[in-house]
Scaffold this motif. Structure first.
Motif, short mmCIF file in Angstrom:
data_model
loop_
_atom_site.label_atom_id
_atom_site.label_comp_id
_atom_site.label_asym_id
_atom_site.label_seq_id
_atom_site.Cartn_x
_atom_site.Cartn_y
_atom_site.Cartn_z
N SER A 170 7.53 12.93 -0.33
CA SER A 170 6.40 13.07 0.59
C SER A 170 5.32 12.03 0.34
CB SER A 170 5.78 14.48 0.48
OG SER A 170 5.14 14.65 -0.79
N LEU A 171 5.44 11.29 -0.75
CA LEU A 171 4.44 10.27 -1.09
C LEU A 171 5.01 8.87 -0.86
CD1 LEU A 171 2.87 11.65 -4.39
CD2 LEU A 171 2.20 12.09 -2.03
N ALA A 172 4.14 7.97 -0.47
CA ALA A 172 4.55 6.58 -0.27
C ALA A 172 4.75 5.89 -1.63
CB ALA A 172 3.48 5.83 0.53
N ASP A 173 5.62 4.91 -1.66
CA ASP A 173 5.74 4.06 -2.84
C ASP A 173 4.67 2.97 -2.72
OD1 ASP A 173 7.83 5.44 -3.98
OD2 ASP A 173 9.38 4.21 -3.05
N THR A 174 3.56 3.18 -3.40
CA THR A 174 2.43 2.26 -3.22
C THR A 174 2.74 0.87 -3.76
OG1 THR A 174 1.44 3.07 -5.28
CG2 THR A 174 0.75 4.13 -3.23
N ILE A 175 3.53 0.79 -4.81
CA ILE A 175 4.09 -0.48 -5.28
C ILE A 175 5.58 -0.21 -5.49
CG2 ILE A 175 4.07 -2.31 -7.01
CD1 ILE A 175 1.23 -1.66 -7.66
N PRO A 176 6.42 -0.57 -4.55
CA PRO A 176 7.84 -0.25 -4.67
C PRO A 176 8.43 -0.75 -5.99
CG PRO A 176 7.36 -1.04 -2.47
CD PRO A 176 6.10 -1.25 -3.29
N PHE A 177 9.19 0.14 -6.64
CA PHE A 177 9.90 -0.18 -7.90
C PHE A 177 8.93 -0.61 -9.01
CE2 PHE A 177 12.72 -1.34 -4.31
CZ PHE A 177 13.66 -0.34 -4.46
N PHE A 178 7.74 0.00 -9.01
CA PHE A 178 6.68 -0.40 -9.92
C PHE A 178 7.13 -0.42 -11.38
CE2 PHE A 178 2.62 0.96 -12.19
CZ PHE A 178 2.07 -0.32 -12.18
N LEU A 179 7.76 0.67 -11.84
CA LEU A 179 8.20 0.74 -13.23
C LEU A 179 9.73 0.73 -13.34
CD1 LEU A 179 5.64 3.32 -14.71
CD2 LEU A 179 5.68 0.84 -14.98
N GLU B 187 0.04 -3.08 -0.49
CA GLU B 187 0.15 -3.54 0.89
C GLU B 187 0.04 -2.40 1.90
OE1 GLU B 187 3.73 -5.79 1.19
OE2 GLU B 187 3.05 -7.37 -0.19
N ASP B 188 0.42 -1.18 1.49
CA ASP B 188 0.36 -0.02 2.38
C ASP B 188 -0.89 0.79 2.06
OD1 ASP B 188 0.77 2.17 4.00
OD2 ASP B 188 2.61 2.85 3.00
N ILE B 189 -2.02 0.37 2.59
CA ILE B 189 -3.28 1.05 2.29
C ILE B 189 -3.27 2.48 2.83
CG2 ILE B 189 -5.78 1.03 2.63
CD1 ILE B 189 -4.82 -1.16 0.79
N GLU B 190 -2.74 2.66 4.01
CA GLU B 190 -2.69 3.99 4.61
C GLU B 190 -1.86 4.94 3.74
OE1 GLU B 190 -4.07 6.61 7.36
OE2 GLU B 190 -4.42 4.45 7.53
N GLY B 191 -0.71 4.45 3.26
CA GLY B 191 0.13 5.27 2.39
C GLY B 191 -0.54 5.56 1.06
N LEU B 192 -1.20 4.55 0.51
CA LEU B 192 -1.91 4.74 -0.76
C LEU B 192 -2.97 5.82 -0.64
CD1 LEU B 192 -3.19 1.99 -3.15
CD2 LEU B 192 -4.75 3.75 -2.35
N MET B 193 -3.77 5.74 0.41
CA MET B 193 -4.85 6.71 0.57
C MET B 193 -4.30 8.10 0.91
SD MET B 193 -7.41 5.00 -0.34
CE MET B 193 -8.69 6.22 0.01
N HIS B 194 -3.19 8.17 1.62
CA HIS B 194 -2.52 9.46 1.85
C HIS B 194 -2.13 10.08 0.52
CE1 HIS B 194 0.41 12.46 3.14
NE2 HIS B 194 1.29 11.87 2.35
N VAL C 80 -9.95 -2.13 -2.76
CA VAL C 80 -8.53 -1.99 -3.08
C VAL C 80 -7.83 -3.33 -2.85
CG1 VAL C 80 -6.40 -0.73 -2.59
CG2 VAL C 80 -8.61 0.42 -2.36
N ASN C 81 -7.11 -3.78 -3.82
CA ASN C 81 -6.43 -5.07 -3.73
C ASN C 81 -5.22 -4.94 -2.79
OD1 ASN C 81 -5.00 -7.46 -4.11
ND2 ASN C 81 -5.54 -7.59 -6.28
N HIS C 82 -5.40 -5.29 -1.53
CA HIS C 82 -4.33 -5.11 -0.55
C HIS C 82 -3.24 -6.17 -0.68
CE1 HIS C 82 -5.82 -8.38 2.11
NE2 HIS C 82 -7.01 -7.98 1.73
N ARG C 83 -3.45 -7.14 -1.55
CA ARG C 83 -2.38 -8.09 -1.83
C ARG C 83 -1.37 -7.47 -2.78
NH1 ARG C 83 -7.24 -9.49 -1.38
NH2 ARG C 83 -7.93 -11.14 0.04
N ILE C 84 -1.82 -6.49 -3.56
CA ILE C 84 -0.92 -5.73 -4.44
C ILE C 84 -0.48 -4.44 -3.75
CG2 ILE C 84 -0.70 -4.59 -6.67
CD1 ILE C 84 -0.97 -7.65 -6.81
#
Length: 368
Positions: free
Chosen positions: A154-163, A60-67, A54-58
């Motif tokens: 209830s979900l994290a914004d894995t890439i804030p403001f992505f779209l 950044e919240d790995i824990e949130g992404l996997m949740h 997983v590209n953690h530079r993109i």
């Protein structure tokens, strides 16, 4: 054992997979993460798994992404288990580590996860016909409906403001102002195109922020090649790349699917004469999608559907152009002006949709 690049065998062995790793090779797909297919052998039987960095530079919240990934796949699997009619569909299955975690960090600081490989499937980069377009849209509709019960908050914004088109355009304007790599002169036509259509970028994000349309959990990266079909290529069976599943609007997904599927050419097609809206493909997408989820959308969501593909094409084109101006720091490129070529193609998609606006609206209106 065959090995591709620097794959940490000791790390992969910490996933709860029986047997030993027989071979591994890199799968060249996707702009962001690195993906490998590993063959594991146990008592003479070989089975494939997908190992991904997983590209953690993109993200950044790995824990949130996997949740998010766990919530989404668990919700989908529950729907499949309770609906016999969905027997041909599946979702990604995470393989835990031996200590029960969903991912692991290796000695180099990279984050790895593993999925079961979904055998007997195929995918398309370019849509082969209306049947595939209809199937892709239908599975998207079912996917969205299944997740309407999940609170977006209830979900994290894995890439804030992505779209978020408005913020993406501001980022473009800032990159243009700085012109840190002195590339703006090489992108003069694309810059002018973007500036002339600034208001288009915020159409959907403004509707979300004002409450005109509801926030819902959606895929947020709905490309055709993220749909797996059965071996015959006839039935859609699974959606891939769930890392951006988070709060958004179904319009993002519908718009992205149309942008990527009803224009039957590559995202970086250099022959712009091929960039046209295939109305048969578009009509099939509309039919497949509306049959599954149309009755669950609000009046305003349906009204905005015809404009969504143009907005998504413009936002993506702006993102490609921004990355080009920044020195290609986000999307993987395969040649020096690859991001500029991608931007040029997506802006040609916008123009094609402008020419087809009335017909696209008529097709959707007939299905309401």
């Amino acid at each position: 054992m065959e090995q591709a690049r620097a794959v940490p065998i000791a790390t992969l062995s910490k996933f709860d997979i029986p047997g030993t790793l027989f071979s591994v090779e890199e799968l060249k797909r996707g702009h962001i993460n690195r993906t490998f297919v590993g063959v594991w052998e146990d008592k003479g039987v070989r089975k494939r798994y997908v190992h991904q960095v997983v590209n953690h530079r993109i993200f950044e919240d790995i824990e949130g992404l996997m949740h998010n990934l766990e919530v989404v796949t668990r919700t989908l699997q529950s729907q499949f288990d309770s609906s016999p009619a969905a027997g041909h569909e599946t979702t990604l299955t995470l393989v835990p580590t031996r200590d029960g975690r969903s991912y692991i960090q290796d000695e180099a600081g990279e984050f790895w996860r593993t999925f079961e490989y979904i055998e007997g499937t195929t995918s398309y980069d370019v849509c082969p016909g209306p049947e595939a377009a209809r199937e892709a849209a239908a599975i998207l509709g079912r996917f969205q409906k299944s997740l309407f019960s999940v609170p977006p908050s209830s979900l994290a914004d894995t890439i804030p403001f992505f779209l978020h088109g408005g913020r993406r355009f501001k980022a473009f304007e800032e990159s243009l102002r700085k012109d840190a790599r002195s590339r703006a002169s090489r992108a003069r036509d694309q810059v002018e195109f973007a500036l002339q259509r600034k208001e288009l970028s915020g159409t959907l994000s403004s509707a979300l922020e004002s409450g005109a349309i509801p926030a819902r959990v959606c895929h947020n990266d709905m490309k055709l090649n993220n749909v797996l079909f059965d071996a015959d290529g006839r039935r859609a069976v699974c959606l891939l790349d769930l890392d951006t599943c988070m709060s958004g609007t179904p319009l993002f997904d519908f718009g992205d699917l149309v942008r990527n599927t009803a224009i039957p050419c590559a995202e970086d097609e250099q022959d712009l004469s091929k960039v046209v809206v295939d109305m048969d493909l578009y009509a099939a997408i509309c039919e497949g999608y509306m049959n599954e989820v149309g009755s669950s959308l609000t009046t305003r969501e349906v009204e905005l559907l015809p404009f969504a593909p143009r907005v998504l094409a413009f936002v993506l084109g702006t993102r490609f152009l921004t990355d080009f101006l920044n020195g290609d720091t986000y999307f993987r490129i395969h040649r020096p002006e690859h991001n500029l070529e991608r931007a040029r193609t997506q802006f040609a998609v916008v123009e094609a949709m402008e020419r087809s606006e009335s017909r696209m609206s008529e097709i959707l209106q007939a299905l309401r």
